[in-house]
Design a protein around this motif. Structure first.
Motif, PDB file in Angstrom:
ATOM      1  N   UNK A  77      33.545  12.079  18.981  1.00 43.31           N
ATOM      2  CA  UNK A  77      32.952  12.828  19.734  1.00 43.31           C
ATOM      3  C   UNK A  77      32.012  12.006  20.803  1.00 43.31           C
ATOM      4  N   UNK A  78      31.622  10.886  20.557  1.00 43.58           N
ATOM      5  CA  UNK A  78      30.653  10.193  21.420  1.00 43.58           C
ATOM      6  C   UNK A  78      31.731   9.581  22.605  1.00 43.58           C
ATOM      7  N   UNK A  79      32.886   9.136  22.065  1.00 42.50           N
ATOM      8  CA  UNK A  79      33.744   8.482  22.920  1.00 42.50           C
ATOM      9  C   UNK A  79      34.473   9.672  23.747  1.00 42.50           C
ATOM     10  N   UNK A  80      34.633  10.621  23.364  1.00 45.71           N
ATOM     11  CA  UNK A  80      35.350  11.849  24.261  1.00 45.71           C
ATOM     12  C   UNK A  80      33.959  12.376  25.343  1.00 45.71           C
ATOM     13  N   UNK A  81      32.895  12.307  24.933  1.00 44.53           N
ATOM     14  CA  UNK A  81      31.723  12.584  26.144  1.00 44.53           C
ATOM     15  C   UNK A  81      31.769  11.562  27.207  1.00 44.53           C
ATOM     16  N   UNK A  82      31.933  10.322  26.585  1.00 39.27           N
ATOM     17  CA  UNK A  82      31.758   9.193  27.614  1.00 39.27           C
ATOM     18  C   UNK A  82      33.039   9.469  28.679  1.00 39.27           C
ATOM     19  N   UNK A  83      34.141   9.580  28.054  1.00 42.84           N
ATOM     20  CA  UNK A  83      35.311   9.857  28.755  1.00 42.84           C
ATOM     21  C   UNK A  83      35.104  11.026  29.732  1.00 42.84           C
ATOM     22  N   UNK A  84      34.729  12.283  29.237  1.00 43.02           N
ATOM     23  CA  UNK A  84      34.323  13.372  30.249  1.00 43.02           C
ATOM     24  C   UNK A  84      33.090  12.917  31.251  1.00 43.02           C
ATOM     25  N   UNK A  85      32.217  12.147  30.897  1.00 46.77           N
ATOM     26  CA  UNK A  85      31.213  11.660  31.933  1.00 46.77           C
ATOM     27  C   UNK A  85      31.875  11.078  33.249  1.00 46.77           C
ATOM     28  N   UNK A  86      32.764  10.174  32.653  1.00 46.31           N
ATOM     29  CA  UNK A  86      33.629   9.298  33.561  1.00 46.31           C
ATOM     30  C   UNK A  86      34.455  10.199  34.698  1.00 46.31           C
ATOM     31  N   UNK A  87      35.191  11.191  33.964  1.00 42.86           N
ATOM     32  CA  UNK A  87      36.086  12.056  34.881  1.00 42.86           C
ATOM     33  C   UNK A  87      35.056  12.708  35.696  1.00 42.86           C
ATOM     34  N   UNK A  88      34.016  13.486  35.298  1.00 37.76           N
ATOM     35  CA  UNK A  88      33.213  14.067  36.260  1.00 37.76           C
ATOM     36  C   UNK A  88      32.516  13.493  37.464  1.00 37.76           C
ATOM     37  N   UNK A  89      32.294  12.344  36.970  1.00 34.55           N
ATOM     38  CA  UNK A  89      31.683  11.026  38.027  1.00 34.55           C
ATOM     39  C   UNK A  89      32.979  11.003  39.121  1.00 34.55           C
ATOM     40  N   UNK A  90      34.209  10.757  38.491  1.00 31.74           N
ATOM     41  CA  UNK A  90      35.390  10.621  39.477  1.00 31.74           C
ATOM     42  C   UNK A  90      35.702  11.794  40.351  1.00 31.74           C
ATOM     43  N   UNK A  91      35.392  13.010  39.772  1.00 32.52           N
ATOM     44  CA  UNK A  91      35.605  14.075  40.538  1.00 32.52           C
ATOM     45  C   UNK A  91      34.596  14.272  41.719  1.00 32.52           C
ATOM     46  N   UNK A  92      33.247  14.038  41.397  1.00 29.50           N
ATOM     47  CA  UNK A  92      32.275  13.840  42.395  1.00 29.50           C
ATOM     48  C   UNK A  92      32.313  13.049  43.366  1.00 29.50           C
ATOM     49  N   UNK A  93      32.974  11.675  43.049  1.00 30.27           N
ATOM     50  CA  UNK A  93      33.022  10.736  44.099  1.00 30.27           C
ATOM     51  C   UNK A  93      34.270  11.323  44.945  1.00 30.27           C
ATOM     52  N   UNK A  94      35.399  11.923  44.369  1.00 32.73           N
ATOM     53  CA  UNK A  94      36.448  12.315  45.140  1.00 32.73           C
ATOM     54  C   UNK A  94      35.914  13.431  46.375  1.00 32.73           C
ATOM     55  N   UNK A  95      35.223  14.144  45.666  1.00 38.47           N
ATOM     56  CA  UNK A  95      34.609  15.305  46.769  1.00 38.47           C
ATOM     57  C   UNK A  95      33.872  14.513  47.874  1.00 38.47           C
ATOM     58  N   UNK A  96      33.109  13.660  47.538  1.00 39.78           N
ATOM     59  CA  UNK A  96      32.252  13.142  48.334  1.00 39.78           C
ATOM     60  C   UNK A  96      32.982  12.256  49.351  1.00 39.78           C
ATOM     61  N   UNK A  97      33.997  11.523  48.835  1.00 35.60           N
ATOM     62  CA  UNK A  97      34.514  10.644  49.668  1.00 35.60           C
ATOM     63  C   UNK A  97      35.830  11.061  50.465  1.00 35.60           C
TER      64      UNK A  97
END
Length: 117
Positions: A77-97
């Motif tokens: 579960x912790x590993x999945x949460x870390x992966x989800x945070x990384x994906x969300x951060x990548x999606x936010x960066x994609x929208x910003x840049x």
């Protein structure tokens, strides 16, 4: 009517104070532990025919299987949460840049050599 809602929300409590439904992975861990204890105790009893020692082995099997299953589930579960945070951060960066020179998906223009080759 209010009493029915309280009993629905109460859930299953282990030892009177541990709410199994609110603790992540606890239900599956307890079920795995019950199966592990049954298997360990029964196999030890069939091998030795000693009742008290088989109970002790079954209890140890319950503890080991429950804790092992709980830690494994919590780790995943912790590993999945870390992966989800990384994906969300990548999606936010994609929208910003997006559309800027810093866009990671935008390929830089190929440079042409200046002179005869």
């Amino acid at each position: 009517m209010a009493e029915e809602e309280e009993t629905k929300n109460k859930g299953f409590r282990l030892l009177g104070f541990l709410d199994v439904q609110s603790i992540p992975c606890s239900r599956e861990a307890i079920l795995h532990g019950a199966g592990g204890s049954l298997a360990a105790g029964l196999l030890h009893f069939l091998a030795t025919s000693r009742v008290k020692r088989s109970f002790d082995v079954g209890f140890a099997g319950f503890m080991v299987t429950t804790l092992g299953s709980w830690f494994y589930c919590r780790y995943n579960k912790a590993k999945l949460r870390v992966q989800q945070r990384m994906i969300q951060g990548g999606m936010q960066n994609k929208l910003v840049y997006e559309g800027t020179a810093l866009d990671p998906t935008k390929k830089p223009a190929a440079e042409t050599p200046s002179g005869p080759s």
